[in-house]
Scaffold this motif. Structure first.
Motif, PDB file in Angstrom:
ATOM      1  N   ASP A 167       6.505   4.149   3.238  1.00 59.98           N
ATOM      2  CA  ASP A 167       7.110   5.535   2.939  1.00 59.98           C
ATOM      3  C   ASP A 167       7.296   6.340   4.245  1.00 59.98           C
ATOM      4  O   ASP A 167       8.390   6.897   4.365  1.00 59.98           O
ATOM      5  CB  ASP A 167       6.123   6.409   2.223  1.00 59.98           C
ATOM      6  CG  ASP A 167       6.009   5.955   0.608  1.00 59.98           C
ATOM      7  OD1 ASP A 167       6.704   4.901   0.305  1.00 59.98           O
ATOM      8  OD2 ASP A 167       5.172   6.617  -0.100  1.00 59.98           O
TER       9      ASP A 167
ATOM     10  N   THR B 190       0.702  -1.203  -0.044  1.00 61.65           N
ATOM     11  CA  THR B 190      -0.220   0.078  -0.019  1.00 61.65           C
ATOM     12  C   THR B 190       0.935   1.290  -0.012  1.00 61.65           C
ATOM     13  O   THR B 190       0.267   2.281  -0.081  1.00 61.65           O
ATOM     14  CB  THR B 190      -0.932   0.053   1.246  1.00 61.65           C
ATOM     15  OG1 THR B 190      -0.180  -0.239   2.271  1.00 61.65           O
ATOM     16  CG2 THR B 190      -1.854  -1.172   1.258  1.00 61.65           C
ATOM     17  N   GLY B 191       2.175   1.147   0.201  1.00 69.52           N
ATOM     18  CA  GLY B 191       3.045   2.313   0.156  1.00 69.52           C
ATOM     19  C   GLY B 191       3.082   3.023   1.323  1.00 69.52           C
ATOM     20  O   GLY B 191       3.759   4.147   1.460  1.00 69.52           O
TER      21      GLY B 191
ATOM     22  N   LYS C 173       9.037  11.988  -3.837  1.00 77.94           N
ATOM     23  CA  LYS C 173       9.341  10.903  -3.074  1.00 77.94           C
ATOM     24  C   LYS C 173      10.995  10.841  -3.199  1.00 77.94           C
ATOM     25  O   LYS C 173      11.527  10.317  -2.319  1.00 77.94           O
ATOM     26  CB  LYS C 173       8.822   9.682  -3.802  1.00 77.94           C
ATOM     27  CG  LYS C 173       7.348   9.253  -3.427  1.00 77.94           C
ATOM     28  CD  LYS C 173       6.856   7.940  -3.886  1.00 77.94           C
ATOM     29  CE  LYS C 173       5.481   7.772  -3.186  1.00 77.94           C
ATOM     30  NZ  LYS C 173       4.778   6.909  -3.928  1.00 77.94           N
TER      31      LYS C 173
ATOM     32  N   ILE D 229      12.526   8.847  -0.116  1.00 79.02           N
ATOM     33  CA  ILE D 229      11.842   7.633  -0.159  1.00 79.02           C
ATOM     34  C   ILE D 229      12.376   6.669  -1.458  1.00 79.02           C
ATOM     35  O   ILE D 229      12.359   5.676  -1.395  1.00 79.02           O
ATOM     36  CB  ILE D 229      10.239   7.798  -0.435  1.00 79.02           C
ATOM     37  CG1 ILE D 229       9.998   8.438   0.949  1.00 79.02           C
ATOM     38  CG2 ILE D 229       9.576   6.567  -0.829  1.00 79.02           C
ATOM     39  CD1 ILE D 229       8.533   8.863   0.844  1.00 79.02           C
ATOM     40  N   LEU D 230      12.583   7.385  -2.662  1.00 82.07           N
ATOM     41  CA  LEU D 230      13.105   6.657  -3.584  1.00 82.07           C
ATOM     42  C   LEU D 230      14.359   6.982  -3.959  1.00 82.07           C
ATOM     43  O   LEU D 230      14.859   8.133  -3.892  1.00 82.07           O
ATOM     44  CB  LEU D 230      11.947   6.934  -4.842  1.00 82.07           C
ATOM     45  CG  LEU D 230      10.696   6.405  -4.916  1.00 82.07           C
ATOM     46  CD1 LEU D 230      10.157   6.895  -6.169  1.00 82.07           C
ATOM     47  CD2 LEU D 230      10.841   5.080  -4.670  1.00 82.07           C
TER      48      LEU D 230
ATOM     49  N   GLN E 285      -3.246  10.578   0.097  1.00 85.35           N
ATOM     50  CA  GLN E 285      -3.770   9.259   0.043  1.00 85.35           C
ATOM     51  C   GLN E 285      -3.321   8.570   1.050  1.00 85.35           C
ATOM     52  O   GLN E 285      -3.750   7.383   1.219  1.00 85.35           O
ATOM     53  CB  GLN E 285      -3.734   8.593  -1.595  1.00 85.35           C
ATOM     54  CG  GLN E 285      -4.560   9.364  -2.219  1.00 85.35           C
ATOM     55  CD  GLN E 285      -4.084   9.145  -3.742  1.00 85.35           C
ATOM     56  OE1 GLN E 285      -2.859   8.985  -4.217  1.00 85.35           O
ATOM     57  NE2 GLN E 285      -5.209   8.596  -4.590  1.00 85.35           N
ATOM     58  N   LYS E 286      -2.526   9.076   2.047  1.00 89.58           N
ATOM     59  CA  LYS E 286      -1.702   8.268   2.681  1.00 89.58           C
ATOM     60  C   LYS E 286      -1.748   8.653   4.166  1.00 89.58           C
ATOM     61  O   LYS E 286      -1.558   9.758   4.460  1.00 89.58           O
ATOM     62  CB  LYS E 286      -0.088   7.723   2.450  1.00 89.58           C
ATOM     63  CG  LYS E 286      -0.125   6.635   1.425  1.00 89.58           C
ATOM     64  CD  LYS E 286       1.215   6.541   0.941  1.00 89.58           C
ATOM     65  CE  LYS E 286       1.315   5.778  -0.392  1.00 89.58           C
ATOM     66  NZ  LYS E 286       2.344   6.221  -1.241  1.00 89.58           N
TER      67      LYS E 286
ATOM     68  N   SER F 229      10.250   0.577  -4.379  1.00 82.78           N
ATOM     69  CA  SER F 229       9.558   1.310  -5.291  1.00 82.78           C
ATOM     70  C   SER F 229       8.431   2.202  -4.749  1.00 82.78           C
ATOM     71  O   SER F 229       8.054   2.953  -5.795  1.00 82.78           O
ATOM     72  CB  SER F 229       9.417   0.639  -6.554  1.00 82.78           C
ATOM     73  OG  SER F 229       8.824  -0.489  -6.242  1.00 82.78           O
ATOM     74  N   SER F 230       8.205   1.973  -3.822  1.00 85.57           N
ATOM     75  CA  SER F 230       6.813   2.575  -3.098  1.00 85.57           C
ATOM     76  C   SER F 230       5.811   2.451  -4.252  1.00 85.57           C
ATOM     77  O   SER F 230       5.952   2.026  -5.354  1.00 85.57           O
ATOM     78  CB  SER F 230       7.124   4.170  -3.424  1.00 85.57           C
ATOM     79  OG  SER F 230       6.074   4.773  -2.624  1.00 85.57           O
ATOM     80  N   ALA F 231       4.589   2.527  -3.598  1.00 86.48           N
ATOM     81  CA  ALA F 231       3.186   2.276  -4.397  1.00 86.48           C
ATOM     82  C   ALA F 231       3.117   3.694  -5.034  1.00 86.48           C
ATOM     83  O   ALA F 231       3.092   4.698  -4.467  1.00 86.48           O
ATOM     84  CB  ALA F 231       2.186   1.844  -3.569  1.00 86.48           C
ATOM     85  N   SER F 232       2.674   3.728  -6.251  1.00 80.25           N
ATOM     86  CA  SER F 232       2.342   4.922  -6.857  1.00 80.25           C
ATOM     87  C   SER F 232       1.091   5.353  -6.469  1.00 80.25           C
ATOM     88  O   SER F 232       0.096   4.817  -6.054  1.00 80.25           O
ATOM     89  CB  SER F 232       2.555   4.639  -8.440  1.00 80.25           C
ATOM     90  OG  SER F 232       1.483   3.833  -8.841  1.00 80.25           O
ATOM     91  N   GLY F 233       1.016   6.811  -6.534  1.00 84.64           N
ATOM     92  CA  GLY F 233      -0.279   7.545  -6.268  1.00 84.64           C
ATOM     93  C   GLY F 233      -0.162   8.139  -4.872  1.00 84.64           C
ATOM     94  O   GLY F 233       0.888   8.174  -4.244  1.00 84.64           O
TER      95      GLY F 233
END
Lengths: 284, 324
Positions: free
Chosen positions: A119, A115-116, B69, B74-75, B106-107, A280-284
């Motif tokens: 992060d 689900t990312g 990110k 994060i990346l 969204q997080k 690579s993290s979830a996009s969005g």
């Protein structure tokens, strides 16, 4: 020359202070996270009690099983009934120690990555592996097994006359060593998650790894012994600390255990650090 | 003004595996997989001054979030350079991590089952915030975001807008010098959107924090930022004043109309460009300046059943930038 030794002495001093500071910081963080997790746990109180009762039942079943086996034989790979009881109890203790530190974090890791939400662990000023572990400290998950474990270890220990003054501190030392093996192994297995995303199956491997560790390492012979000592070190997790209490520990096995502990932990941490770069993290 | 964020030729390529559909495809992919590459960022460069509030605009999948990110560590980038307040982000040094914050619409970063207040106190430990500073900041944020009543309620019981306010407060407790906001208004109703914008604007004015904000709503950027960077397919296609962008590419709004009966078709032309006509439904692109006057006239002159005025979509602006 004099200047050199002086400055290096000063440096060692500062490094020492830094290590102390880091330890203090992480102890403080552990406390804060523990309370946070307890508050969360208490929201689901009924769950808490069920878990403890279930655990006690499960451990009792394995004791009964051993009792049945020992009704037919006097020892398994040289371990008597009371010695085996200490072994089973030790598994419970190691497991609870793991739940109080890192274990549940790994169970949640797959979700965090899918689900990312992983992060968050990458951006906070705490090491991601420690943040992940502390985020999911669980007191209740394995508490029943731990209570049962302590009872079994004490019970087994009282029926043996092999103890010495050093037994208990050494037992604690080897428990910590086992935790290092367990943590290192978990880090190695879970590092794969950064490449394959799904981790449910991975932690089933870790689960069976712990399940199997309740059998004494001595049951393995030849290739099996090497495999289960150095590669999948289930022959060490419970067997090493239990060997201390039962007076079965030799110098050679003690040394091997410590070496495996240190090398598993350091390899685990190294591989994990490298794997995180692949996140690579979830996009969005 | 010193430079806060500096990005030079930043690239990021994601690799992923192609999977053929169906069970057979899954089975096949166990043994043989084709590796595909997705160039999310194709070498972007920009600079942001200290205290600036810059909008990062682009459609979904343009590379906005990827940039954010990378800038927050994060990346890891595939290539290029970036320095944020003197740090290379992907080294993830605690000294850097204590000076920035990222909030993603969204997080959820708060503890779901506990009141937001609990997450705040934990952040105090994580960021090693001095007790007095923490109290001051907390009071200030509670006042600024109007969350006094919200912080003792379990986060899961809050509405999306309320939660966003708490998310923002949690991220700002350690007084970050740089704030990354990824779609902070996504999924919110119009009123909450406007509130969040007001808070962000207020905070930036008060603290002079550098803010980089991504959005795919034109309105966010128009309302908040002086400067905007538009990104599309991993390439920056515009970097300049919002005002210029709006004047040049988004000087109109869309009026959607539905009439109750037959109407005089020619009369509409003087209020704007009729771009779509389907029976009683009509879409008009009208100049932004006299939008209120024109809609009032349309309402009085035509048998209007339903009317809505919409902002320009980012996709339209981008295609307009390309066509000139």
């Amino acid at each position: 020359m004099e200047l050199f030794t002086k400055s290096s002495a000063v440096r060692t001093f500062y490094e020492g202070v830094n290590i102390l500071k880091t330890i203090r910081r992480y102890t403080g963080l552990y406390k804060a996270f523990l309370f946070q997790n307890l508050k969360e746990d208490m929201i689901y109180r009924s769950n808490f009690i069920t878990l403890v009762v279930m655990d006690i039942a499960f451990v009792s079943i394995s004791v009964v099983l051993f009792k049945i086996i020992f009704g037919h034989v006097n020892s398994i790979a040289g371990w008597t009934f009371h010695q085996s009881v200490i072994l089973i109890g030790t598994v419970g203790i190691v497991r609870e120690m793991a739940y109080l530190t890192f274990r549940r974090g790994f169970l949640e890791l797959g979700n965090h990555i899918r689900t990312g939400t992983f992060d968050t662990f990458m951006v906070r000023p705490i090491l991601p592996n420690i943040h992940l572990a502390f985020r999911h400290i669980s007191l209740s998950e394995s508490l029943g097994e731990c209570i049962m474990g302590v009872i079994l270890v004490v019970y087994g220990f009282m029926h043996l006359n092999t103890w010495s003054l050093l037994s208990i501190p050494l037992y604690v030392l080897f428990l910590i060593n086992s935790l290092m093996v367990y943590y290192g192994f978990s880090l190695l297995i879970n590092s794969i998650v950064f490449w394959v995303i799904k981790s449910q199956e991975l932690n089933t491997i870790v689960y069976f790894f712990m399940e199997t560790s309740r059998y004494p390492g001595d049951i393995f012979r030849g290739v099996g012994k090497i495999l289960f000592t150095f590669i999948i070190p289930i022959g060490i997790i419970a067997t090493a600390p239990a060997s201390i209490l039962t007076g079965r520990m030799g110098w050679k096995f003690a040394a091997i255990s410590i070496i495996v502990g240190v090398s598993f932990l350091s390899t685990g941490l190294y591989v994990w650090k490298k794997s995180i770069e692949h996140y690579s993290s979830a996009s969005g | 003004m010193p430079i806060s964020i500096q990005v030079k030729n930043l690239r990021k390529t994601f690799d992923y595996f192609k999977k053929e559909p169906g069970l057979a495809g899954s089975f096949k992919s166990l043994f043989w997989r084709e590796k595909l590459y997705n160039e999310a960022l194709k070498g972007i460069s920009f600079e942001i001054q200290e205290g600036e509030l810059v909008g990062f605009l682009g459609p979904n999948g343009a590379g906005k979030t990827t940039t954010l990110k990378i800038l927050s560590g994060i990346l890891y980038p595939t290539g290029g350079e970036a320095v944020v307040i003197g740090h290379v982000p992907w080294k993830r040094e605690p000294a850097y991590q204590k000076q920035f914050a990222i909030v993603m619409g969204q997080k959820n970063q708060l503890w779901w089952d506990l009141p937001a207040q609990e997450s705040f106190t934990l952040n105090k430990e994580i960021y090693e915030i001095d007790t007095r500073v923490y109290k001051n900041n907390l009071d200030e944020l509670i006042e600024l975001f109007d969350i006094k009543e919200l912080i003792d309620v379990p986060v899961r019981k809050l509405s999306m807008g309320q939660r966003m306010k708490c998310e923002l407060a949690a991220a700002l407790l350690h007084s970050p010098k740089v704030l990354f906001l990824d779609e902070p208004t996504i999924g919110l109703d119009i009123i909450s959107q406007e509130k969040i914008r007001k808070y962000i604007e207020g905070y930036n004015r008060l603290k002079k924090t550098t803010v980089l904000l991504t959005s795919h709503y034109m309105r966010d950027v128009e309302r908040l930022c002086k400067r905007v960077i538009v990104i599309n397919n991993g390439v920056i296609i515009y970097d300049g004043l919002v005002e210029d962008l709006m004047n040049r590419y988004a000087d109109y709004k869309t009026i959607r109309l539905r009439f109750s009966r037959e109407y005089n078709e020619n009369g509409l032309e003087k209020y704007g460009n009729v771009v779509e006509r389907d029976g009683l439904n009509v879409v008009i692109k009208a100049s932004k300046e006299d939008i209120a006057k024109h809609t009032a006239k349309i309402l009085s002159e035509f048998p209007v059943e339903d009317l809505s005025v919409e902002d320009v979509e980012i996709e339209d602006v981008i295609s307009k930038i390309f066509t000139g």
